[in-house]
Every structure is written in C-alpha cells, then in structure tokens.
Design a protein around this motif. Structure first.
Motif, PDB file in Angstrom:
ATOM      1  N   SER A  23     -25.552  15.011  38.574  1.00 21.55           N
ATOM      2  CA  SER A  23     -24.767  15.504  37.438  1.00 21.55           C
ATOM      3  C   SER A  23     -24.378  16.971  37.623  1.00 21.55           C
ATOM      4  CB  SER A  23     -25.567  15.310  36.145  1.00 21.55           C
ATOM      5  OG  SER A  23     -26.931  15.701  36.319  1.00 21.55           O
ATOM      6  N   PRO A  24     -23.688  17.276  38.757  1.00 19.00           N
ATOM      7  CA  PRO A  24     -23.339  18.678  39.018  1.00 19.00           C
ATOM      8  C   PRO A  24     -22.298  19.225  38.047  1.00 19.00           C
ATOM      9  CG  PRO A  24     -22.276  17.246  40.625  1.00 19.00           C
ATOM     10  CD  PRO A  24     -23.197  16.376  39.809  1.00 19.00           C
ATOM     11  N   TYR A  25     -21.576  18.352  37.337  1.00 17.11           N
ATOM     12  CA  TYR A  25     -20.481  18.809  36.477  1.00 17.11           C
ATOM     13  C   TYR A  25     -20.974  19.051  35.057  1.00 17.11           C
ATOM     14  CZ  TYR A  25     -18.384  17.200  40.700  1.00 17.11           C
ATOM     15  OH  TYR A  25     -18.117  17.028  42.034  1.00 17.11           O
ATOM     16  N   SER A  26     -21.667  18.080  34.484  1.00 15.73           N
ATOM     17  CA  SER A  26     -22.176  18.261  33.114  1.00 15.73           C
ATOM     18  C   SER A  26     -23.527  18.969  33.096  1.00 15.73           C
ATOM     19  CB  SER A  26     -22.338  16.905  32.429  1.00 15.73           C
ATOM     20  OG  SER A  26     -23.436  16.190  32.980  1.00 15.73           O
ATOM     21  N   LYS A  27     -24.256  18.884  34.203  1.00 13.75           N
ATOM     22  CA  LYS A  27     -25.635  19.397  34.275  1.00 13.75           C
ATOM     23  C   LYS A  27     -26.526  18.730  33.220  1.00 13.75           C
ATOM     24  CE  LYS A  27     -24.296  23.433  36.634  1.00 13.75           C
ATOM     25  NZ  LYS A  27     -23.767  22.869  37.867  1.00 13.75           N
ATOM     26  N   PHE A  28     -26.145  17.526  32.810  1.00  9.60           N
ATOM     27  CA  PHE A  28     -26.885  16.779  31.792  1.00  9.60           C
ATOM     28  C   PHE A  28     -27.564  15.606  32.488  1.00  9.60           C
ATOM     29  CE2 PHE A  28     -27.080  13.908  28.019  1.00  9.60           C
ATOM     30  CZ  PHE A  28     -27.696  14.773  27.121  1.00  9.60           C
ATOM     31  N   ARG A  29     -28.855  15.772  32.748  1.00 12.26           N
ATOM     32  CA  ARG A  29     -29.599  14.733  33.476  1.00 12.26           C
ATOM     33  C   ARG A  29     -30.016  13.614  32.530  1.00 12.26           C
ATOM     34  NH1 ARG A  29     -31.686  15.875  38.475  1.00 12.26           N
ATOM     35  NH2 ARG A  29     -31.103  17.947  39.209  1.00 12.26           N
ATOM     36  N   VAL A  30     -29.798  12.376  32.969  1.00  8.80           N
ATOM     37  CA  VAL A  30     -30.218  11.216  32.176  1.00  8.80           C
ATOM     38  C   VAL A  30     -30.900  10.211  33.098  1.00  8.80           C
ATOM     39  CG1 VAL A  30     -29.508   9.460  30.500  1.00  8.80           C
ATOM     40  CG2 VAL A  30     -28.122  11.535  30.761  1.00  8.80           C
ATOM     41  N   GLY A  31     -32.014   9.676  32.618  1.00  8.48           N
ATOM     42  CA  GLY A  31     -32.694   8.588  33.322  1.00  8.48           C
ATOM     43  C   GLY A  31     -32.833   7.415  32.372  1.00  8.48           C
ATOM     44  N   ALA A  32     -32.776   6.214  32.908  1.00  9.47           N
ATOM     45  CA  ALA A  32     -32.942   5.017  32.069  1.00  9.47           C
ATOM     46  C   ALA A  32     -33.805   4.013  32.813  1.00  9.47           C
ATOM     47  CB  ALA A  32     -31.580   4.400  31.738  1.00  9.47           C
ATOM     48  N   ALA A  33     -34.410   3.119  32.057  1.00 11.28           N
ATOM     49  CA  ALA A  33     -35.146   2.019  32.671  1.00 11.28           C
ATOM     50  C   ALA A  33     -34.959   0.789  31.799  1.00 11.28           C
ATOM     51  CB  ALA A  33     -36.629   2.358  32.788  1.00 11.28           C
ATOM     52  N   VAL A  34     -34.697  -0.341  32.436  1.00  8.93           N
ATOM     53  CA  VAL A  34     -34.578  -1.594  31.689  1.00  8.93           C
ATOM     54  C   VAL A  34     -35.737  -2.510  32.058  1.00  8.93           C
ATOM     55  CG1 VAL A  34     -32.062  -1.481  31.424  1.00  8.93           C
ATOM     56  CG2 VAL A  34     -33.020  -2.664  33.405  1.00  8.93           C
ATOM     57  N   LEU A  35     -36.154  -3.296  31.069  1.00  4.36           N
ATOM     58  CA  LEU A  35     -37.196  -4.311  31.276  1.00  4.36           C
ATOM     59  C   LEU A  35     -36.500  -5.664  31.293  1.00  4.36           C
ATOM     60  CD1 LEU A  35     -40.263  -5.135  31.318  1.00  4.36           C
ATOM     61  CD2 LEU A  35     -40.070  -5.310  28.810  1.00  4.36           C
ATOM     62  N   THR A  36     -36.661  -6.399  32.385  1.00  3.26           N
ATOM     63  CA  THR A  36     -35.992  -7.703  32.498  1.00  3.26           C
ATOM     64  C   THR A  36     -36.904  -8.806  31.967  1.00  3.26           C
ATOM     65  OG1 THR A  36     -36.799  -8.158  34.732  1.00  3.26           O
ATOM     66  CG2 THR A  36     -34.773  -6.868  34.544  1.00  3.26           C
ATOM     67  N   GLU A  37     -36.307  -9.970  31.790  1.00  2.00           N
ATOM     68  CA  GLU A  37     -37.035 -11.128  31.224  1.00  2.00           C
ATOM     69  C   GLU A  37     -38.294 -11.448  32.013  1.00  2.00           C
ATOM     70  OE1 GLU A  37     -35.346 -15.276  29.444  1.00  2.00           O
ATOM     71  OE2 GLU A  37     -34.696 -14.689  31.436  1.00  2.00           O
ATOM     72  N   ASP A  38     -38.229 -11.279  33.340  1.00  2.00           N
ATOM     73  CA  ASP A  38     -39.401 -11.619  34.163  1.00  2.00           C
ATOM     74  C   ASP A  38     -40.350 -10.428  34.349  1.00  2.00           C
ATOM     75  OD1 ASP A  38     -37.761 -10.213  35.818  1.00  2.00           O
ATOM     76  OD2 ASP A  38     -37.664 -11.700  37.422  1.00  2.00           O
TER      77      ASP A  38
END
Ligand code: THU
Length: 138
Positions: A23-38
C-alpha cells in the motif's frame, strides 16, 4: 458457527497479512482472514497499483485465495487495520463476500478496543446474488 479460538487465530492471520500489505499510495495497511466451511483460515492483504483504481482490498484477496484453494463457502471474516478505529469492509468487498458467505460473521479489529461485530447480510441488506441470476435462467 465460529468459535472464539477460531476468531483469535483469524486475528493473528489478519495481523500477519497486514504486514505484507502493498500500500505505497494510501499507506493504509489492511489484513483479512476468512474461515472456510472446512475450517481453513486463509489470509489476504490489500494490493495497490500505480493505476490507483486497480487496488484490491484485503478481504477480496483473502476470498479469491480461498476460491483458489477450492472453498466456496465462507463462515466468517476478520478485518484488521493498525489504526485506532476498526475498518468495515468496503462496498465492493461486501458484494464479493455475499457471493460466498451471505450470512458470514464479520469481525473488524484494530489496535484499540474498538471493534465491529456484524454479518454480511447486515452490511448488505437486499443484496444481489446468485439467486437473482438463477431466476432468469429457469
Ligand atoms: N481497503 C481494504 O483493503 N479493505 C477495505 O475494506 C477498505 C479499504 C484498502 C484499499 C486501499 O488499498 C486502502 O485500503 C485505502 O482505501
């Protein structure tokens, strides 16, 4: 159904992913994680581009990575930002989450106690989804 232990693991995965945010342009770091059915936890970060409009959010990166892994059902998503307030998924991410987890839990966390706990259907009421297309093809 998502356990507190799973949420804790997802928060750790989302925090680790945020460290790889491009994110060199916004400098807004975001992380995500999804939990799948299995029960798999799959992480993602935002990936920006010199052509600004092509930025891909962390949530969509995680969902697309889950699909590559063979998952089509998402139970929960965690969004982490290293900020003082929690960041909810943007409109495009809400639509993409609706495709694979219309009732998924959404938990947004940050570096303070601020937290958003909701569901995809609460974030995107009356969503357009696969069922709308199915009604045209019958
Ligand atoms: N962003 C995300 O990754 N997720 C969201 O839900 C909101 C916005 C990213 C996109 C862009 O790289 C940066 O945050 C600033 O908008």
């Amino acid at each position: 159904m998502v356990t507190q232990e799973q949420v804790g693991q997802m928060v750790e995965a989302a925090k680790a992913a945020a460290q790889n945010s491009y994110s060199p342009y916004s400098k807004f770091r975001v992380g995500a994680a999804v939990l799948t059915e299995d029960g798999k936890i799959i992480e993602g970060c935002n990936v920006e581009n010199a052509s600004y409009g092509l930025a891909n959010c962390a949530e969509r990166t995680a969902v697309f990575k889950a699909v590559v892994d063979g998952a089509h059902k998402i139970i929960a998503v965690v969004v982490y930002t290293p900020t003082a307030t929690a960041t909810p998924p943007c409109g495009a991410c809400r639509q993409v989450l609706n495709e694979f987890g219309p009732t998924a839990h959404v938990i947004c966390v940050c570096d303070s106690d601020d937290k958003v706990t909701t569901t995809v259907d609460q974030l995107l009421p009356g969503a357009f989804g696969p069922g709308n297309l199915a009604s045209a093809n019958s």
